[in-house]
Design a protein around this motif. Structure first.
Motif, mmCIF file in Angstrom:
data_model
loop_
_atom_site.group_PDB
_atom_site.id
_atom_site.type_symbol
_atom_site.label_atom_id
_atom_site.label_comp_id
_atom_site.label_asym_id
_atom_site.label_seq_id
_atom_site.Cartn_x
_atom_site.Cartn_y
_atom_site.Cartn_z
ATOM 1 N N ALA A 168 41.801 41.584 32.512
ATOM 2 C CA ALA A 168 41.073 42.137 33.823
ATOM 3 C C ALA A 168 42.238 41.967 34.849
ATOM 4 C CB ALA A 168 40.148 40.998 34.135
ATOM 5 N N ASN A 311 34.675 48.527 41.671
ATOM 6 C CA ASN A 311 34.686 47.184 41.206
ATOM 7 C C ASN A 311 33.809 47.032 39.868
ATOM 8 O OD1 ASN A 311 36.347 46.170 42.914
ATOM 9 N ND2 ASN A 311 35.032 45.485 44.502
ATOM 10 N N ASP A 312 34.310 46.251 39.012
ATOM 11 C CA ASP A 312 33.467 46.133 37.651
ATOM 12 C C ASP A 312 32.331 45.124 38.001
ATOM 13 O OD1 ASP A 312 32.812 45.973 34.815
ATOM 14 O OD2 ASP A 312 33.738 43.764 35.178
ATOM 15 N N SER A 315 33.009 41.468 36.312
ATOM 16 C CA SER A 315 34.296 40.908 37.033
ATOM 17 C C SER A 315 34.171 40.423 38.130
ATOM 18 C CB SER A 315 35.399 41.846 37.123
ATOM 19 O OG SER A 315 35.870 42.146 35.823
ATOM 20 N N THR A 353 39.636 46.959 33.738
ATOM 21 C CA THR A 353 38.474 46.324 34.355
ATOM 22 C C THR A 353 38.884 45.345 35.407
ATOM 23 O OG1 THR A 353 36.508 45.119 34.086
ATOM 24 C CG2 THR A 353 38.291 44.564 32.729
ATOM 25 N N SER A 355 38.248 43.796 39.704
ATOM 26 C CA SER A 355 37.723 43.583 40.953
ATOM 27 C C SER A 355 38.737 43.337 42.219
ATOM 28 C CB SER A 355 36.409 42.447 41.148
ATOM 29 O OG SER A 355 35.690 42.617 42.121
#
Length: 395
Positions: A168, A311-312, A315, A353, A355
């Protein structure tokens, strides 16, 4: 506070650790502010960052996208990998702050806080190198050229996540008008896409006293400017977001001359690819139709910029939980709204992925203002946040 009054006690060991060297980080931030560098010219900045990180034990890889770099620190046997990104470039703005550390580079200033973002990540990096209370691999990404939307793409094209794989990736931006040190989290679309259109309305010039013998592109342009707002009000779903702004108009030089042409520059924003495509289709069609209705011709150069920053959800939930666990609900803003500004970290979130987090800069001048100054008071809490996110993600 007098000499007999003990300093305030800091209950969190991360807070204590960062406080021990915070003055040095603030001085570094102000140094970066005083010597700003534009996109892909961040040579002094990059060299200074690399020197600091190397001295703390990071494995530093320079020359990515020219002036970009990645600093890697591994600890334990953990297989998880985390990326945290900070941007480094300044803007072509003449500073008007009168600060002691104001820009010494005429026409260039850190008017968006990238000097602060860099300082925050360096503070976290220094603490993490000292404590190493994580199990896995940390990649710190210092990106050039965010302001022109080219840095993230260039780093990705040069194999950023192939060379430095992550599970991430996270980024952060300060936000004026939000209380200092207050964190905001937005699952899903958090910042808008941005595209640009250059439109030239071509008519037939003539004498201002004889408009019947000309094709007036100014009148056609005036009609077009009004009609463009109908795209948002009548074509886009009212429950969706779109912005169409005409930011520049140039035509003629004399009051009694009908010019040959008018040039317009537009910016378009959206939160979804569907709306973005609507704008891309409707604006050129409308420009041509409006021009034709006046006997003129529209030439449209439509340029895609950044996609929306998405944004995921998972996450973002983790990122928010870290803030709640670290600071409590008082420093986490409920219902933080998406921003219609744009950010090229969107490209990284398309590839991986993760944020994008917001932190309040307090009651300061807005971003991209000649009077903006990053609030040094948010360095410590934001760095503390990166430390806790790292320790949580790389358990």
């Amino acid at each position: 506070m007098n000499a007999l009054t003990p300093p305030p006690r800091l209950s969190d060991p991360v807070e204590q650790g960062i406080a021990a060297f915070l003055d040095e980080i603030v001085a570094l931030r102000r140094d970066l502010h005083q010597y700003p560098e534009l996109a892909f010219q961040e040579r002094r900045t990059s060299k200074l960052i690399a020197s600091q990180l190397s001295s703390w034990g990071y494995d530093v890889t320079t020359g990515i996208a020219g002036t970009g770099l990645v600093a890697t620190l591994s600890n334990g046997q953990g297989e998880r990998r985390l990326g945290i990104r900070a941007d480094m470039d300044a803007l072509p703005i003449e500073e008007a702050t009168d600060l002691a550390y104001a820009s010494s580079n005429p026409g260039v200033m850190h008017a968006c806080g990238h000097d602060g973002h860099t300082a925050i990540l360096l503070a976290a990096a220094r603490y993490l190198a000292q404590t190493r209370a994580f199990n896995g691999t940390l990649h710190l990404i210092f990106q050039p050229a965010e302001e022109i939307g080219a840095g993230a793409r260039k780093m990705l094209s040069e194999g950023l996540f192939e060379r430095f794989p992550v599970d991430a990736v996270f980024g952060l931006h300060n936000w004026p008008g939000v209380p200092a040190g207050q964190f905001g989290f937005v699952p899903g679309p958090a910042m808008a896409s941005v595209d640009q259109a250059n439109i030239r309305i071509v008519g037939r010039g003539g004498h201002g006293a004889e408009p019947q013998n000309a094709v007036d592109p100014v009148v056609a342009t005036a009609s077009l400017i009004t009609a463009l707002q109908s795209v948002v009000s009548r074509n886009v779903d009212p429950q969706e977001m779109a912005v169409v702004t005409v930011g520049s108009i140039h035509a003629g030089s004399a009051s009694n001359v009908i010019p040959e042409s008018v040039e317009l520059k537009l910016t378009m924003r959206a939160f979804t690819e569907g709306v973005r495509e609507q704008l891309r289709a409707r604006i050129p069609a409308l420009a041509r139709a409006q021009a034709e209705s006046f006997g003129a011709v529209a030439e449209v150069d439509y340029r895609l910029g950044f996609p929306a920053l998405i944004n995921d959800a998972g996450s973002t939930a983790l990122a928010r939980k870290v803030a709640l666990d670290t600071f409590g609900p008082v420093q986490v803003e409920e219902g933080f709204k998406p921003r219609t500004a744009s950010e090229d970290f969107a490209f990284m979130l398309q590839a991986q992925t993760g944020s994008y987090v917001f932190v309040g800069n307090g009651d300061t001048a807005p971003l991209h203002s000649a009077r903006y100054d990053f609030n040094d008071a948010i360095i410590a809490p934001a760095a503390r946040y990166w430390v806790r996110l790292t320790e949580t993600f790389l358990q």
